[in-house]
Design an enzyme around this catalytic site. Structure first.
Site, mmCIF file in Angstrom:
data_model
loop_
_atom_site.group_PDB
_atom_site.id
_atom_site.type_symbol
_atom_site.label_atom_id
_atom_site.label_comp_id
_atom_site.label_asym_id
_atom_site.label_seq_id
_atom_site.Cartn_x
_atom_site.Cartn_y
_atom_site.Cartn_z
ATOM 1 N N ASP A 3 -1.895 10.761 -2.200
ATOM 2 C CA ASP A 3 -2.303 9.741 -3.174
ATOM 3 C C ASP A 3 -2.718 10.342 -4.505
ATOM 4 O O ASP A 3 -2.690 9.666 -5.522
ATOM 5 C CB ASP A 3 -3.449 8.904 -2.604
ATOM 6 C CG ASP A 3 -2.926 8.037 -1.472
ATOM 7 O OD1 ASP A 3 -2.764 8.569 -0.352
ATOM 8 O OD2 ASP A 3 -2.622 6.861 -1.734
ATOM 9 N N ARG B 172 0.866 -1.185 0.000
ATOM 10 C CA ARG B 172 0.000 0.000 0.000
ATOM 11 C C ARG B 172 0.893 1.222 0.000
ATOM 12 O O ARG B 172 2.114 1.103 0.138
ATOM 13 C CB ARG B 172 -1.040 -0.007 1.131
ATOM 14 C CG ARG B 172 -0.723 -0.698 2.404
ATOM 15 C CD ARG B 172 0.435 -0.112 3.163
ATOM 16 N NE ARG B 172 0.265 1.320 3.353
ATOM 17 C CZ ARG B 172 1.250 2.161 3.541
ATOM 18 N NH1 ARG B 172 2.513 1.741 3.583
ATOM 19 N NH2 ARG B 172 1.035 3.444 3.694
ATOM 20 N N GLY B 173 0.284 2.390 -0.178
ATOM 21 C CA GLY B 173 1.067 3.613 -0.366
ATOM 22 C C GLY B 173 1.137 3.885 -1.865
ATOM 23 O O GLY B 173 1.464 2.975 -2.650
ATOM 24 N N ALA B 174 0.841 5.128 -2.252
ATOM 25 C CA ALA B 174 0.620 5.431 -3.670
ATOM 26 C C ALA B 174 1.790 5.033 -4.586
ATOM 27 O O ALA B 174 1.591 4.292 -5.563
ATOM 28 C CB ALA B 174 0.280 6.918 -3.818
ATOM 29 N N ARG C 182 -7.217 -0.444 -6.738
ATOM 30 C CA ARG C 182 -7.569 0.593 -5.755
ATOM 31 C C ARG C 182 -7.811 1.901 -6.514
ATOM 32 O O ARG C 182 -7.114 2.182 -7.493
ATOM 33 C CB ARG C 182 -6.472 0.772 -4.688
ATOM 34 C CG ARG C 182 -6.407 -0.423 -3.721
ATOM 35 C CD ARG C 182 -5.531 -0.150 -2.523
ATOM 36 N NE ARG C 182 -6.136 0.772 -1.569
ATOM 37 C CZ ARG C 182 -5.459 1.337 -0.570
ATOM 38 N NH1 ARG C 182 -4.161 1.102 -0.410
ATOM 39 N NH2 ARG C 182 -6.064 2.151 0.269
ATOM 40 N N GLN D 32 -1.594 2.331 10.033
ATOM 41 C CA GLN D 32 -0.332 2.441 9.283
ATOM 42 C C GLN D 32 0.750 3.128 10.115
ATOM 43 O O GLN D 32 1.934 2.822 9.965
ATOM 44 C CB GLN D 32 -0.554 3.236 7.987
ATOM 45 C CG GLN D 32 -1.274 2.499 6.883
ATOM 46 C CD GLN D 32 -2.766 2.761 6.924
ATOM 47 O OE1 GLN D 32 -3.341 3.067 7.968
ATOM 48 N NE2 GLN D 32 -3.420 2.635 5.780
ATOM 49 N N ASN E 161 -5.209 12.468 0.613
ATOM 50 C CA ASN E 161 -4.286 11.637 1.395
ATOM 51 C C ASN E 161 -5.104 10.880 2.452
ATOM 52 O O ASN E 161 -6.332 11.045 2.552
ATOM 53 C CB ASN E 161 -3.187 12.490 2.043
ATOM 54 C CG ASN E 161 -2.058 11.641 2.606
ATOM 55 O OD1 ASN E 161 -1.548 10.764 1.918
ATOM 56 N ND2 ASN E 161 -1.687 11.858 3.848
ATOM 57 N N LYS E 162 -4.426 10.083 3.222
ATOM 58 C CA LYS E 162 -5.071 9.220 4.218
ATOM 59 C C LYS E 162 -6.080 9.985 5.070
ATOM 60 O O LYS E 162 -5.823 11.125 5.480
ATOM 61 C CB LYS E 162 -3.970 8.607 5.094
ATOM 62 C CG LYS E 162 -4.414 7.696 6.216
ATOM 63 C CD LYS E 162 -5.306 6.561 5.761
ATOM 64 C CE LYS E 162 -4.725 5.754 4.618
ATOM 65 N NZ LYS E 162 -5.730 4.849 3.982
#
Ligand code: MRU
Length: 349
Positions: free
Chosen positions: A239, A51-53, A95, A198, A249-250
């Site tokens: 992201d 995960r993570g862009a 995603r 995370q 973002n998150k």
């Protein structure tokens, strides 16, 4: 290349398969998931093995290599692009929010255009280049972002934006790594980042692995921490950045930006240009992923909430450009970002 404060690599290509450090099992268990097909790669992205862009984009690029390896034994080079298109479509849907995924797939598509020789070798080299360029971009952003900070700084970060979320080194965490190496950081604070944790599971693990002291906070503690004057910079990744500088973002990032502005704390977004999406005019056009409410209602499979409660689980939010003090990309620093500055930067390659 100095390895100081930078020892973790979560994505490893091994000729005919991809090894992904399983981020669902960190920090207690370090085990790889092996992907041998594009559909296994798509599942790994969807299920948060990786995960993570930027990491999602790099992983998808290697997924395209696996798709091409499978098809190259049965179709000609000329027919390969059409033959792997269903795999690309499956990867693209894994995603929705991180635009780095579509960006990497488009770059792999372009690599095949006009290719008449060893297409698999060309794709493999392109995926490796995407991976290497991401690490180089992170190191550059680390230097640029660190240069904005005046020692000694208290830094608050959100989610995980480090080596686990990228090809290596990290975006926001890369800035923190650089600032720590320069002796500028008084204290790093990491939000635990509910509900997937995370921050608690991944950021804290990365920083401990690399010898950077970190204090975890519950998200609800951020306002009090800022009120006490302990935070000089909030540093986050992204992201997707819209053409006007709005930043997805998150979930929770927007709240931190509001708090930062209220308390006179500066707010930095660190992301490579592969995260900028000029096709989206502003943040309203960014698709926000809604994940299963089970991620809120359970922890490690155990019930957490009262039985019968429902849950709404949007996993990203959008911070308006007006709340961002600086966007840092590998091409430079945009202070008080807006549409004109974003467009000029994207033209400047
Ligand atoms: O749901 P995740 O863990 O993929 O979300 C990750 C983030 O929001 C990161 O902050 C973002 O991808 C930037 S990471 C370099």
């Amino acid at each position: 290349m100095s390895q100081i404060h930078d020892t973790i690599r979560a994505i490893r290509w091994a000729d005919d398969h991809l090894l992904l450090l399983d981020q669902r099992r960190l920090p207690h268990t370090q085990v790889d998931v092996v992907c041998r097909s594009a559909s296994e790669v798509a599942a790994a992205i969807r299920d948060m093995v990786v995960r993570g862009a930027p990491a999602i984009g790099i992983t998808a690029a290697y997924g395209v290599v696996l798709a091409a390896q499978a098809q190259a034994v049965r179709v000609s080079v000329a027919d390969l692009p059409a033959a792997i298109e269903p795999d690309l479509a499956q990867l693209a849907q894994a995603r929705p929010t991180a635009v780095n995924l579509a960006w990497a797939l488009e770059r792999m598509r372009r690599c095949l255009q006009g290719e008449s020789g060893d297409a698999v070798a060309a794709l493999c080299a392109e995926a490796a280049a995407i991976h290497e360029e991401d690490i180089a971009a992170n190191r550059r952003m680390g230097e640029l972002g660190s240069a904005l900070m005046e020692a000694p700084v208290g830094v608050l970060t959100h989610c995980n934006t480090g080596s686990l979320a990228t090809g290596g080194y990290g975006t926001a965490l890369g800035v923190i790594r650089s600032a720590c190496a320069a002796g500028k950081v008084r204290q790093v604070y990491a939000d635990e980042t509910r509900p997937w944790l995370q921050g608690a599971r991944l950021t804290a693990w990365e920083l401990v692995q690399d010898g950077i002291p970190v204090q975890l906070i519950a998200e609800g503690a951020a306002a009090y921490l800022m009120q006490r004057g302990a935070v000089d910079w909030v540093v986050v990744g992204s992201d997707r950045i819209a053409a006007n500088g709005d930043v997805a973002n998150k979930i929770g990032t927007y709240g931190l930006a509001v708090l930062a502005r209220h308390h006179g704390v500066r707010f930095m977004v660190v992301a490579p240009t592969s995260t900028v999406d000029l096709s989206v005019p502003d943040g309203q056009g960014i698709p926000i992923e809604i994940r299963s409410g089970e991620e809120l209602l359970r922890l490690d499979g155990q019930p957490l909430a009262a039985a019968g409660a429902g849950a709404w689980n949007p996993v990203f939010d959008v911070t308006p450009a007006s709340l961002v003090d600086a966007i840092v990309t590998e091409r430079g620093v945009l202070r008080e970002p807006n549409r004109e500055k974003i467009l000029a930067m994207m033209k400047s390659d």
